[in-house]
Motif scaffolding. Structure first.
Motif, PDB file in Angstrom:
ATOM      1  N   ALA A  85       0.829  -1.205   0.000  1.00 24.54           N
ATOM      2  CA  ALA A  85       0.000   0.000   0.000  1.00 24.54           C
ATOM      3  C   ALA A  85       0.863   1.256   0.000  1.00 24.54           C
ATOM      4  CB  ALA A  85      -0.934  -0.012   1.207  1.00 24.54           C
ATOM      5  N   LEU A  86       1.983   1.228   0.704  1.00 26.02           N
ATOM      6  CA  LEU A  86       2.868   2.384   0.730  1.00 26.02           C
ATOM      7  C   LEU A  86       3.469   2.677  -0.641  1.00 26.02           C
ATOM      8  CD1 LEU A  86       4.776   1.888   4.111  1.00 26.02           C
ATOM      9  CD2 LEU A  86       3.068   3.638   3.568  1.00 26.02           C
ATOM     10  N   SER A  87       3.669   1.635  -1.427  1.00 25.59           N
ATOM     11  CA  SER A  87       4.246   1.816  -2.759  1.00 25.59           C
ATOM     12  C   SER A  87       3.186   2.087  -3.820  1.00 25.59           C
ATOM     13  CB  SER A  87       5.055   0.571  -3.152  1.00 25.59           C
ATOM     14  OG  SER A  87       4.209  -0.565  -3.246  1.00 25.59           O
ATOM     15  N   GLY A  88       1.938   2.140  -3.422  1.00 26.87           N
ATOM     16  CA  GLY A  88       0.860   2.415  -4.358  1.00 26.87           C
ATOM     17  C   GLY A  88       0.377   1.214  -5.124  1.00 26.87           C
ATOM     18  N   ALA A  89       0.853   0.011  -4.776  1.00 20.61           N
ATOM     19  CA  ALA A  89       0.434  -1.199  -5.481  1.00 20.61           C
ATOM     20  C   ALA A  89      -0.891  -1.704  -4.916  1.00 20.61           C
ATOM     21  CB  ALA A  89       1.504  -2.277  -5.365  1.00 20.61           C
ATOM     22  N   ASP A  90      -1.560  -2.531  -5.702  1.00 15.28           N
ATOM     23  CA  ASP A  90      -2.822  -3.129  -5.261  1.00 15.28           C
ATOM     24  C   ASP A  90      -2.539  -4.083  -4.112  1.00 15.28           C
ATOM     25  OD1 ASP A  90      -5.316  -4.187  -4.932  1.00 15.28           O
ATOM     26  OD2 ASP A  90      -5.316  -5.353  -6.797  1.00 15.28           O
ATOM     27  N   ALA A  91      -3.119  -3.817  -2.957  1.00 19.63           N
ATOM     28  CA  ALA A  91      -2.871  -4.647  -1.779  1.00 19.63           C
ATOM     29  C   ALA A  91      -4.149  -5.236  -1.218  1.00 19.63           C
ATOM     30  CB  ALA A  91      -2.173  -3.812  -0.705  1.00 19.63           C
ATOM     31  N   ASP A  92      -5.222  -5.233  -2.008  1.00 13.71           N
ATOM     32  CA  ASP A  92      -6.501  -5.714  -1.508  1.00 13.71           C
ATOM     33  C   ASP A  92      -6.651  -7.222  -1.581  1.00 13.71           C
ATOM     34  OD1 ASP A  92      -7.353  -3.217  -0.820  1.00 13.71           O
ATOM     35  OD2 ASP A  92      -8.434  -2.844  -2.687  1.00 13.71           O
ATOM     36  N   HIS A  93      -5.856  -7.859  -2.424  1.00 15.94           N
ATOM     37  CA  HIS A  93      -5.960  -9.310  -2.588  1.00 15.94           C
ATOM     38  C   HIS A  93      -4.547  -9.887  -2.649  1.00 15.94           C
ATOM     39  CE1 HIS A  93     -10.107  -8.365  -3.720  1.00 15.94           C
ATOM     40  NE2 HIS A  93      -9.606  -7.529  -4.620  1.00 15.94           N
ATOM     41  N   LEU A  94      -4.180 -10.691  -1.650  1.00 18.49           N
ATOM     42  CA  LEU A  94      -2.841 -11.277  -1.674  1.00 18.49           C
ATOM     43  C   LEU A  94      -2.785 -12.486  -0.748  1.00 18.49           C
ATOM     44  CD1 LEU A  94      -1.009 -10.521   1.130  1.00 18.49           C
ATOM     45  CD2 LEU A  94      -1.284  -8.247   0.152  1.00 18.49           C
ATOM     46  N   ALA A  95      -1.769 -13.290  -0.974  1.00 17.33           N
ATOM     47  CA  ALA A  95      -1.482 -14.441  -0.128  1.00 17.33           C
ATOM     48  C   ALA A  95      -0.004 -14.421   0.216  1.00 17.33           C
ATOM     49  CB  ALA A  95      -1.843 -15.748  -0.828  1.00 17.33           C
ATOM     50  N   ALA A  96       0.307 -14.547   1.482  1.00 18.43           N
ATOM     51  CA  ALA A  96       1.700 -14.621   1.940  1.00 18.43           C
ATOM     52  C   ALA A  96       1.965 -16.057   2.367  1.00 18.43           C
ATOM     53  CB  ALA A  96       1.933 -13.669   3.104  1.00 18.43           C
ATOM     54  N   LEU A  97       2.966 -16.678   1.769  1.00 25.22           N
ATOM     55  CA  LEU A  97       3.270 -18.085   2.034  1.00 25.22           C
ATOM     56  C   LEU A  97       4.535 -18.195   2.871  1.00 25.22           C
ATOM     57  CD1 LEU A  97       2.631 -21.102   1.460  1.00 25.22           C
ATOM     58  CD2 LEU A  97       4.110 -20.910  -0.559  1.00 25.22           C
ATOM     59  N   LEU A  98       4.419 -18.848   4.017  1.00 28.80           N
ATOM     60  CA  LEU A  98       5.577 -19.160   4.850  1.00 28.80           C
ATOM     61  C   LEU A  98       5.938 -20.623   4.637  1.00 28.80           C
ATOM     62  CD1 LEU A  98       4.844 -17.387   8.264  1.00 28.80           C
ATOM     63  CD2 LEU A  98       5.863 -16.467   6.175  1.00 28.80           C
ATOM     64  N   MET A  99       7.224 -20.925   4.546  1.00 33.10           N
ATOM     65  CA  MET A  99       7.625 -22.310   4.276  1.00 33.10           C
ATOM     66  C   MET A  99       8.892 -22.670   5.042  1.00 33.10           C
ATOM     67  SD  MET A  99       8.645 -21.740   0.279  1.00 33.10           S
ATOM     68  CE  MET A  99       9.642 -20.350  -0.263  1.00 33.10           C
ATOM     69  N   GLY A 100       8.891 -22.379   6.348  1.00 36.91           N
ATOM     70  CA  GLY A 100      10.016 -22.735   7.195  1.00 36.91           C
ATOM     71  C   GLY A 100       9.883 -24.169   7.680  1.00 36.91           C
ATOM     72  N   GLU A 101       9.392 -24.341   8.910  1.00 38.91           N
ATOM     73  CA  GLU A 101       9.158 -25.691   9.416  1.00 38.91           C
ATOM     74  C   GLU A 101       7.966 -26.340   8.720  1.00 38.91           C
ATOM     75  OE1 GLU A 101      10.708 -27.756  11.710  1.00 38.91           O
ATOM     76  OE2 GLU A 101      12.324 -26.322  11.369  1.00 38.91           O
ATOM     77  N   ARG A 102       6.936 -25.538   8.472  1.00 42.30           N
ATOM     78  CA  ARG A 102       5.741 -26.034   7.786  1.00 42.30           C
ATOM     79  C   ARG A 102       5.257 -24.981   6.813  1.00 42.30           C
ATOM     80  NH1 ARG A 102       1.916 -28.385  12.696  1.00 42.30           N
ATOM     81  NH2 ARG A 102       3.249 -30.111  13.340  1.00 42.30           N
ATOM     82  N   PHE A 103       4.492 -25.438   5.834  1.00 38.21           N
ATOM     83  CA  PHE A 103       3.848 -24.498   4.929  1.00 38.21           C
ATOM     84  C   PHE A 103       2.626 -23.902   5.628  1.00 38.21           C
ATOM     85  CE2 PHE A 103       6.197 -26.775   1.639  1.00 38.21           C
ATOM     86  CZ  PHE A 103       6.597 -25.728   0.836  1.00 38.21           C
ATOM     87  N   GLY A 104       2.455 -22.606   5.467  1.00 43.93           N
ATOM     88  CA  GLY A 104       1.296 -21.923   6.002  1.00 43.93           C
ATOM     89  C   GLY A 104       1.073 -20.645   5.212  1.00 43.93           C
ATOM     90  N   ALA A 105      -0.151 -20.166   5.174  1.00 41.11           N
ATOM     91  CA  ALA A 105      -0.459 -18.995   4.361  1.00 41.11           C
ATOM     92  C   ALA A 105      -1.313 -18.008   5.131  1.00 41.11           C
ATOM     93  CB  ALA A 105      -1.178 -19.412   3.077  1.00 41.11           C
ATOM     94  N   GLY A 106      -1.090 -16.736   4.836  1.00 40.27           N
ATOM     95  CA  GLY A 106      -1.960 -15.670   5.311  1.00 40.27           C
ATOM     96  C   GLY A 106      -2.673 -15.080   4.106  1.00 40.27           C
TER      97      GLY A 106
END
Length: 218
Positions: free
Chosen positions: A103-124
């Motif tokens: 949002a600070l860079s002016g990009a579309d931030a209304d729809h996104l998925a953040a994927l973590l893949m350290g010990e386990r896969f998980g998403a926000g």
């Protein structure tokens, strides 16, 4: 987000407004600190945010399950910590941080998925500008991969996979520059022959080796 920063318990990040901007949570206590002359240096702690590797509902609590792992990661932190507390799933926090950055860079931030893949896969997941939490906070949980892949460890992340593969390679006797820097598995220590003792030598205790290798690729 609730502005009840002086209250004990979670800051509701899924309130009626649906906003997850931390500014709302700190405006009221920050204004109070300025008003009474304490300023930034003397102001009380405004908010404690804790990210945990477990589903978290809107009240900051995690369900029982996953063989006790989830409640072990979040054993009622909203009640155990002093002051205003926000307990949230770590992948959800990553998604909110990514949304704020975009949002600070002016990009579309209304729809996104953040994927973590350290010990386990998980998403926000962020949909229409709001965090998608789901029932009991499990919207981004990826344990379904265990069923899809037919593998009870199908949701293991990169760190867990690297550790498993490194240990398997060490057990198999494989060699490489990366593997040589890792401690030998304890089973290898047990099977190795000790040096012969002499009448004049004293027994030397063997220290146990850790079976956990650092997350490096073989």
């Amino acid at each position: 987000m609730s502005t009840r920063a002086g209250a004990r318990g979670p800051v509701d990040a899924a309130g009626a407004g649906g906003s997850h901007d931390a500014a709302d949570a700190v405006d009221a206590p920050a204004a109070a600190g300025v008003a009474d002359g304490r300023g930034t240096a003397g102001a009380p702690r405004l908010l404690t945010v804790v990210g945990v590797p477990a589903p978290v509902d809107a009240e900051g609590r995690s369900p029982s399950g996953d063989a006790g792992y989830w409640p072990a990661m979040n054993p009622g932190l909203v009640d155990a910590l002093d002051g205003p507390v926000l307990v949230e799933n770590d992948a959800n926090l990553a998604a909110l941080a990514e949304r704020a950055h975009l949002a600070l860079s002016g990009a579309d931030a209304d729809h996104l998925a953040a994927l973590l893949m350290g010990e386990r896969f998980g998403a926000g997941l962020v949909i229409d500008g709001r965090l998608l939490r789901g029932a009991d906070g499990g919207a981004g949980e990826m344990r379904f991969l265990e069923t899809v892949l037919g593998d009870p460890r199908g949701a293991d992340g990169v760190a867990a996979l690297a550790r498993r593969w490194a240990l398997e390679a060490l057990e198999a006797g494989e060699t490489s520059a990366a593997l040589s820097a890792l401690p030998a598995p304890s089973s290898a220590r047990r099977t190795s022959s000790p040096p012969p003792a002499t009448a004049t030598s004293s027994p030397v205790p063997c220290s146990s080796a850790s079976a956990t290798a650092s997350p490096a690729s073989p």
